[in-house]
Scaffold this motif. Sequence first.
Motif, mmCIF file in Angstrom:
data_model
loop_
_atom_site.group_PDB
_atom_site.id
_atom_site.type_symbol
_atom_site.label_atom_id
_atom_site.label_comp_id
_atom_site.label_asym_id
_atom_site.label_seq_id
_atom_site.Cartn_x
_atom_site.Cartn_y
_atom_site.Cartn_z
ATOM 1 N N PRO A 4 0.845 -1.189 0.000
ATOM 2 C CA PRO A 4 0.000 0.000 0.000
ATOM 3 C C PRO A 4 0.887 1.248 0.000
ATOM 4 O O PRO A 4 2.085 1.145 0.218
ATOM 5 N N PRO A 5 0.315 2.402 -0.224
ATOM 6 C CA PRO A 5 1.103 3.631 -0.254
ATOM 7 C C PRO A 5 1.901 3.815 1.033
ATOM 8 O O PRO A 5 1.563 3.254 2.073
ATOM 9 N N MET A 9 -1.670 3.810 7.272
ATOM 10 C CA MET A 9 -3.094 3.511 7.102
ATOM 11 C C MET A 9 -3.548 2.620 8.246
ATOM 12 O O MET A 9 -2.779 1.794 8.752
ATOM 13 N N ALA A 13 -8.193 0.032 6.459
ATOM 14 C CA ALA A 13 -7.866 0.683 5.190
ATOM 15 C C ALA A 13 -6.903 -0.181 4.374
ATOM 16 O O ALA A 13 -7.036 -0.287 3.154
ATOM 17 N N VAL A 14 -5.955 -0.818 5.060
ATOM 18 C CA VAL A 14 -5.025 -1.721 4.366
ATOM 19 C C VAL A 14 -5.796 -2.904 3.786
ATOM 20 O O VAL A 14 -5.571 -3.306 2.639
ATOM 21 N N ASN A 16 -8.959 -2.955 2.894
ATOM 22 C CA ASN A 16 -9.723 -2.449 1.752
ATOM 23 C C ASN A 16 -8.828 -2.259 0.528
ATOM 24 O O ASN A 16 -9.213 -2.596 -0.593
ATOM 25 N N TYR A 17 -7.653 -1.719 0.742
ATOM 26 C CA TYR A 17 -6.683 -1.507 -0.337
ATOM 27 C C TYR A 17 -6.390 -2.845 -1.031
ATOM 28 O O TYR A 17 -6.446 -2.952 -2.255
ATOM 29 N N GLU A 18 -6.092 -3.863 -0.246
ATOM 30 C CA GLU A 18 -5.770 -5.184 -0.794
ATOM 31 C C GLU A 18 -6.981 -5.826 -1.469
ATOM 32 O O GLU A 18 -6.847 -6.457 -2.518
ATOM 33 N N THR A 50 -14.493 4.698 -1.337
ATOM 34 C CA THR A 50 -13.308 4.014 -0.801
ATOM 35 C C THR A 50 -12.332 3.699 -1.921
ATOM 36 O O THR A 50 -11.127 3.912 -1.784
ATOM 37 N N ARG A 53 -10.722 6.944 -2.977
ATOM 38 C CA ARG A 53 -9.825 7.476 -1.942
ATOM 39 C C ARG A 53 -8.445 6.829 -2.075
ATOM 40 O O ARG A 53 -7.422 7.481 -1.964
ATOM 41 N N HIS A 54 -8.432 5.537 -2.352
ATOM 42 C CA HIS A 54 -7.158 4.831 -2.522
ATOM 43 C C HIS A 54 -6.563 5.054 -3.914
ATOM 44 O O HIS A 54 -5.344 5.146 -4.069
ATOM 45 N N PHE A 55 -7.433 5.088 -4.925
ATOM 46 C CA PHE A 55 -6.985 5.168 -6.325
ATOM 47 C C PHE A 55 -7.805 6.251 -7.027
ATOM 48 O O PHE A 55 -8.865 5.958 -7.582
#
Length: 191
Positions: A4-5, A9, A13-14, A16-18, A50, A53-55
């Motif tokens: 993740p960035p 986070m 949030a991590v 959700n990112y994955e 969501t 927000r990540h991308f």
Amino acid sequence: MTRPPARPMRADAVRNYERILTAARAAFAEQGSQAPLDDIAQRAGVGNATLYRHFPTRQALLEAVHRDHIEALCRQAKELLAAPSPSEALMSWLKAVVAQGSTARGLAASLMAAIGTQEESWCRDAVFASASALLARAQQAGAVRPDVTVRQLLKLVNAIALATETEPDRDEQVGRLLDLLLDGLRATSTS
């Protein structure tokens, strides 16, 4: 696992990112790089907000999905800088770019979009640096025409990957098209 960035986070949030990356990989593999982002969010079990927000852009999501492939291409370019033949090193790398484009559906489109953008893009910067080093070495050795630019080279090789992505005889076509490209890149004497 794709990183993740760098910003800190929360654990959710991590996750959700994955989940978004996993859903995007599947969607891009099935539908190509134009898979609807709303479908990706739904598949990941997150809201559109969501995902964005990540991308914030499709390109950001494509680059994250293909980060491992892009980093592998850059590592390979670095290794090839030590190869005895600058022209063979460049050609090996160009073949790897096309091969990666075939194994990771949407990678060629992601690279093509990054090449054409003026936005800040780690993908574009990394691929340009890798290609520039190999191209400059081949040009200095007199193996590649001096008027070929990195942007032209990357557009051509990614066009080959895009044009052959879904062809049943892809490998044969890629080989022939790369041979034609390589013939056009060769420096010729003007005597």
